[in-house]
Design a protein around this motif. Structure first.
Motif, short mmCIF file in Angstrom:
data_model
loop_
_atom_site.label_atom_id
_atom_site.label_comp_id
_atom_site.label_asym_id
_atom_site.label_seq_id
_atom_site.Cartn_x
_atom_site.Cartn_y
_atom_site.Cartn_z
N LYS A 76 1.05 -1.19 0.16
CA LYS A 76 0.15 -0.39 -0.04
C LYS A 76 0.83 1.40 0.02
CE LYS A 76 -3.71 -1.98 2.32
NZ LYS A 76 -4.80 -2.05 3.64
N HIS A 120 2.60 2.09 -3.37
CA HIS A 120 1.32 2.39 -3.83
C HIS A 120 0.61 4.44 -3.93
CE1 HIS A 120 0.33 -0.50 -7.09
NE2 HIS A 120 -0.35 -1.86 -5.91
N GLU A 121 0.95 4.61 -2.46
CA GLU A 121 0.68 5.72 -2.00
C GLU A 121 2.05 6.44 -2.20
OE1 GLU A 121 0.41 5.02 2.03
OE2 GLU A 121 -2.23 4.46 1.28
N ILE A 155 1.15 7.24 -6.29
CA ILE A 155 0.26 8.57 -6.53
C ILE A 155 0.79 9.99 -6.30
CG2 ILE A 155 -1.90 9.20 -5.70
CD1 ILE A 155 -2.59 6.63 -4.46
N GLU A 162 -8.12 -4.09 -4.95
CA GLU A 162 -7.25 -3.69 -4.39
C GLU A 162 -6.19 -2.41 -4.95
OE1 GLU A 162 -5.77 -5.47 -1.23
OE2 GLU A 162 -7.67 -6.57 -0.50
N TYR A 219 -5.86 1.52 -6.11
CA TYR A 219 -4.34 3.00 -6.15
C TYR A 219 -3.82 3.35 -7.97
CZ TYR A 219 -4.17 1.78 -1.10
OH TYR A 219 -4.02 1.56 -0.39
N ARG A 220 -4.08 2.28 -8.57
CA ARG A 220 -3.75 2.75 -9.54
C ARG A 220 -4.54 3.99 -10.65
NH1 ARG A 220 -0.60 -2.10 -12.79
NH2 ARG A 220 -0.80 -0.66 -14.57
N GLN A 244 -5.21 6.37 -9.82
CA GLN A 244 -5.07 7.47 -8.66
C GLN A 244 -3.63 8.01 -10.02
OE1 GLN A 244 -5.83 7.81 -4.76
NE2 GLN A 244 -6.46 5.67 -4.96
#
Length: 409
Positions: free
Chosen positions: A83, A86-87, A90, A125, A129-130, A132
């Motif tokens: 996570k 991914h964050e 972003i 899930e 994220y992707r 974004q």
């Protein structure tokens, strides 16, 4: 292989494929067997201005062990480290590079049922994220030989000879074997754009595919969705990049619900290390309702059931049968190469960035369009020397676009 050619290829990936920007971060995903090349690529990225390059190593045997034996709940969901990655993406919008080197039989022995369930749950899930950051990042997929891949393509050669031969073919199809790869690619990109422009000017409403193998397929297109070819641009910064090295295609995303008929594959599909061969798919109202395969049928069925939309088309791509890749008369057992040998379709996710005015279109308006959205995007090859494609324009005129596998416009 000549190390100058290999370095030039790495430079092509860094500066043209990913088109790394000064001060930008980069992420690389690669098999541990490709470490010598990845070191060269990392150096080229830094020399081109990258501020930091993060490499994620993969190993097929470990992947099988994890899928088959790890706690199902733990590996079916993103952990806190995943996570956080991914964050981070972003926030910083890194250039992303995937080095394709997989053995076509890499996943022999994997629990297919378990793998499908994990991908179905975790994929949603990841998609959250992707969604974004995908459109804001450059990305590039390019091939590098591994021993098992090379021996699958050239089983009659010794280990060293197979690696050398696969390197030769990768560089030739990537236009990196002779001359200046970056100049070669610029000329190639312009040729692809010329075909793309012609297709967009035709204002096609539908395509009809017919071949002697049995393909008889109708696909309806969308008036506000364009054809694309060669390079793409990031959404906000408009950075041009080349997603696939090599590429030979002009592609678009069709109306999700308006495909009917039957289509037959013309090359094997390597799906997550499992070979699916000699298969057909029948569509009704856009949905794949019947599939058959001489080999890998169970994997094909699980593929189209990964989520509720994996059974709909997300892409139509036109590639001349006498393409540089197909002219090598070699099956690469890699979608990156085999899809660029001839015309192909893709099940699953569509390209929403092909919508006219995409940058300024509210997300809720995009979601109202009949474009497919899925956690997967799986290309499969349908072109051969007997394929004919007829297009119907918005004003009802029929135009033959492909004849006997090649462009005729």
């Amino acid at each position: 292989m000549d190390q100058v050619k290999i370095r030039n290829y790495a430079r092509l990936i860094a500066r043209v494929g990913a088109n790394i920007q000064k001060g930008q971060e980069a992420n690389i995903i690669a098999n541990i067997e490709t470490a010598p090349f990845v070191r060269i690529l990392v150096e080229e990225l830094y020399d081109a201005g990258a501020s930091f390059v993060d490499v994620s190593w993969q190993d097929n045997e470990l992947s099988i062990l994890t899928t088959n034996k790890a706690d199902f709940e733990k590996i079916s969901h993103l952990n806190e480290i995943e996570k956080a990655r991914h964050e981070h993406n972003i926030k910083v919008h890194p250039a992303r590079i995937w080095i394709d080197s997989d053995d076509p039989h890499a996943m022999d022995g994997i629990d297919l049922e378990r793998q499908s369930k994990i991908r179905s749950i975790k994929g949603k899930e990841i998609r959250f994220y992707r969604d974004q950051y995908d459109d804001e990042c450059q990305w590039c997929i390019a091939g590098v030989p591994s021993l098992k891949w090379a021996k699958s393509v050239f089983p009659e050669l010794s280990d060293d000879e197979a690696i050398e031969k696969l390197w030769e073919y990768i560089l030739k199809t990537s236009r990196a074997f002779d001359g200046d790869p970056m100049k070669n690619w610029d000329e190639h990109d312009k040729n692809l754009v010329n075909h793309m422009t012609l297709l967009n000017n035709l204002k096609l409403k539908s395509l009809h595919y017919v071949s002697k193998k049995g393909t008889d397929l109708y696909v309806e297109l969308l008036e506000n969705v364009i054809w694309e070819a060669g390079g793409e641009n990031t959404k906000t910064e408009k950075i041009r990049f080349q997603p696939n090295i090599p590429t030979e295609e002009c592609f678009t995303s069709p109306n999700k619900f308006k495909t009917h008929g039957i289509v037959y594959s013309t090359k094997p599909l390597n799906y997550n290390g499992i070979l699916i061969e000699d298969f057909s798919i029948r569509f009704e109202e856009g949905k794949a309702v019947e599939v058959h395969a001489k080999k890998g049928e169970e994997a094909l069925k699980k593929m189209i059931a990964l989520d509720e939309n994996a059974c709909y088309l997300g892409e139509c791509a036109l590639v001349a049968y006498h393409s540089p890749i197909n002219n090598l008369n070699t099956i690469f057992f890699s979608t990156l190469y085999d899809e660029n040998a001839s015309c192909h379709l893709a099940l699953g996710d569509s390209f929403q960035n092909l919508i006219i005015g995409y940058e300024n279109t509210p997300k809720e308006d995009i979601e109202k369009l009949p474009l497919n959205k899925s956690i997967v995007h799986t290309d499969f090859m349908i072109g051969d020397e007997t394929l004919n494609i007829f297009g119907t324009t918005v004003d009802g005129k029929e135009i033959q676009i492909f004849k006997d596998g090649d462009w005729c416009i």
